[in-house]
Design an enzyme around this catalytic site. Structure first.
Site, PDB file in Angstrom:
ATOM      1  N   HIS A  60      -9.775   2.903   0.102  1.00 56.02           N
ATOM      2  CA  HIS A  60      -9.611   1.751   0.865  1.00 56.02           C
ATOM      3  C   HIS A  60     -10.869   1.856   1.864  1.00 56.02           C
ATOM      4  O   HIS A  60     -10.719   1.485   3.206  1.00 56.02           O
ATOM      5  CB  HIS A  60      -8.292   1.748   1.572  1.00 56.02           C
ATOM      6  CG  HIS A  60      -8.073   0.156   2.125  1.00 56.02           C
ATOM      7  ND1 HIS A  60      -8.717  -0.420   2.975  1.00 56.02           N
ATOM      8  CD2 HIS A  60      -6.973  -0.393   1.750  1.00 56.02           C
ATOM      9  CE1 HIS A  60      -8.149  -1.485   3.069  1.00 56.02           C
ATOM     10  NE2 HIS A  60      -7.293  -1.908   2.641  1.00 56.02           N
ATOM     11  N   GLU A 118     -11.763  -2.633  -3.267  1.00 50.52           N
ATOM     12  CA  GLU A 118     -10.659  -1.641  -3.696  1.00 50.52           C
ATOM     13  C   GLU A 118     -10.608  -1.965  -5.243  1.00 50.52           C
ATOM     14  O   GLU A 118      -9.804  -2.737  -5.746  1.00 50.52           O
ATOM     15  CB  GLU A 118      -9.328  -2.154  -2.817  1.00 50.52           C
ATOM     16  CG  GLU A 118      -9.479  -2.027  -1.419  1.00 50.52           C
ATOM     17  CD  GLU A 118      -8.477  -2.709  -0.618  1.00 50.52           C
ATOM     18  OE1 GLU A 118      -7.335  -2.827  -1.015  1.00 50.52           O
ATOM     19  OE2 GLU A 118      -8.923  -3.644   0.109  1.00 50.52           O
ATOM     20  N   HIS A 161       0.620  -1.275   0.094  1.00 50.18           N
ATOM     21  CA  HIS A 161       0.134  -0.210  -0.058  1.00 50.18           C
ATOM     22  C   HIS A 161       0.824   1.291   0.008  1.00 50.18           C
ATOM     23  O   HIS A 161       0.532   2.175   0.778  1.00 50.18           O
ATOM     24  CB  HIS A 161      -0.879   0.004   1.281  1.00 50.18           C
ATOM     25  CG  HIS A 161      -2.091  -0.862   1.003  1.00 50.18           C
ATOM     26  ND1 HIS A 161      -2.645  -1.427  -0.313  1.00 50.18           N
ATOM     27  CD2 HIS A 161      -2.916  -1.702   1.905  1.00 50.18           C
ATOM     28  CE1 HIS A 161      -3.470  -2.429   0.161  1.00 50.18           C
ATOM     29  NE2 HIS A 161      -3.862  -2.356   1.430  1.00 50.18           N
TER      30      HIS A 161
HETATM   31  C1  G6D Z   1      -4.332  -6.625   5.410  1.00 49.31           C
HETATM   32  O1  G6D Z   1      -4.190  -8.201   3.838  1.00 49.31           O
HETATM   33  C2  G6D Z   1      -4.831  -7.170   4.047  1.00 49.31           C
HETATM   34  C3  G6D Z   1      -4.755  -6.163   3.029  1.00 49.31           C
HETATM   35  O2  G6D Z   1      -5.353  -6.428   1.764  1.00 49.31           O
HETATM   36  C4  G6D Z   1      -5.583  -4.671   3.805  1.00 49.31           C
HETATM   37  O3  G6D Z   1      -5.536  -4.161   2.600  1.00 49.31           O
HETATM   38  C5  G6D Z   1      -4.776  -4.246   4.829  1.00 49.31           C
HETATM   39  O4  G6D Z   1      -4.892  -5.338   5.789  1.00 49.31           O
HETATM   40  C6  G6D Z   1      -5.532  -3.177   5.526  1.00 49.31           C
HETATM   41  O5  G6D Z   1      -2.919  -6.631   5.375  1.00 49.31           O
END
Ligand code: G6D
Length: 349
Positions: free
Chosen positions: A179, A313, A105
């Site tokens: 998100h 997302e 991210h």
């Molecule tokens: C965890 O695996 C999930 C991700 O997909 C998510 O975006 C994140 O938490 C907030 O890592």
């Protein structure tokens, strides 16, 4: 359409501003110049009762301390990049490995943790907020200076449209999403396991133990990943399918969307009667049922727990830079990155 602003604290000596867009129906969207975070969406249930349908906080400190990207714009690259490294035109780039050896991210201080320039914008039948941020060359290890614009538009028919634009002065990677964690019960009074998701997707990406795509696209037919006729999210929690178990009993998977722009993702909550229709020009969407949502904090007065929200997302497929068979996320000078996702809120009646 009414647009108001209010102070929402301060960060690194800069004011955090909350913008609230409210239409004539009483539908409201509140968002911050920090991470373009959507903190609230006040949507009516079947009886016209307005409640918040996204997870969020009322203090900037909580976003800093607790938020698993609640409502935030994610970038430069949403999702995971294996080993936090990639090659572009023969040059190797190293990104922060902020989840084990994986880059997640956008890194330690990606788009979701930046203060954006912001201003109110209006047009016939809509009002919005325009956010702009310049990500300097080398930020979080990415090449090129990226000038990013994100616009949130609200219309009188309770549709929130998010439009993203980006340009770069050097070849780089860009794959941006929002998100938000949706919970149509209202004020997180129930979890999302009895939400019904309908999605036009025939294939989803198999994940490995690091939640990175293996490269295999699996057919949804005959599995708890088949949402084509609608399915309770709880099916993924109860499932014995190894991919549901791998991600902590639920979904955390990229889906390949079969068609764009025409009701390809529909989320409903029978008890409240709320319905959300998501349409996007993106080739994929990550469905995350907040399986990892844990911690000693509350959301709208409720202790957080897994399955309190569901993320849709919309984006290109994760780790695309290591999978040439996926749509490319390389952006080159002279190109304009453009992406639009539309969230239409209505009721089942
Ligand atoms: C965890 O695996 C999930 C991700 O997909 C998510 O975006 C994140 O938490 C907030 O890592």
């Amino acid at each position: 359409m009414k647009v108001t602003t209010a102070p929402f604290g301060e960060l690194d000596g800069q004011p955090v501003i909350a913008y609230t867009l409210k239409n004539r129906q009483g539908f409201e969207v509140t968002c911050l110049n920090y991470g373009c975070i959507i903190t609230r969406i006040m949507a009516p249930d079947a009886d016209g009762r307005f409640e918040n349908v996204v997870l969020g906080f009322e203090r900037i400190e909580d976003y800093i301390e607790h938020s698993p990207y609640f409502g935030a714009v994610i970038g430069r690259v949403a999702g995971r990049i294996k080993d936090g490294r990639f090659e572009l035109d023969g040059e190797a780039f190293h990104l922060p490995q902020n989840e084990g050896t994986t880059h997640l991210h956008g890194g330690n201080k990606g788009f979701s943790r930046r203060i954006w320039n912001s201003k109110i914008i209006k047009k016939e039948g809509a009002a919005g907020v325009e956010f702009r941020y310049t990500s300097p060359d080398g930020e979080e290890g990415y090449p090129g200076r990226v000038d990013m614009t994100v616009v949130y538009w609200l219309t009188e028919d309770n549709v929130l449209t998010i439009a993203y634009e980006g340009v770069t002065d050097r070849p780089t990677l860009l794959n941006v999403t929002n998100h938000s964690y949706f919970n149509l019960s209202g004020d997180a009074k129930r979890d999302v396991l009895r939400h019904v998701l309908t999605m036009k997707s025939d294939r989803f990406l198999e994940l490995d133990a690091s939640l990175l795509p293996t490269g295999r696209m699996l057919d949804v037919a005959g599995t708890p990943f088949d949402f084509r006729a609608g399915r309770y999210l709880e099916d993924g929690v109860k499932s014995t399918h190894e991919q549901n178990r791998l991600v902590g009993h639920g979904y955390d998977h990229p889906f390949v969307l079969s068609e764009n722009r025409n009701r390809e993702i529909v989320l409903t909550d029978e008890e409240s009667g709320r319905k959300l229709i998501v349409e996007t020009d993106e080739p994929g969407v990550v469905l995350y049922t907040s399986n990892q949502l844990k911690g000693d904090f509350k959301v709208w007065g409720k202790p957080v727990r897994p399955y309190l929200g569901v993320c849709l997302e919309t984006q290109h497929l994760p780790d695309a830079v290591h999978h040439p068979e996926f749509p490319s996320i390389v952006l080159t000078p002279g190109e304009i990155y453009r992406s639009t996702t539309r969230y239409a809120f209505c009721t089942l009646k």
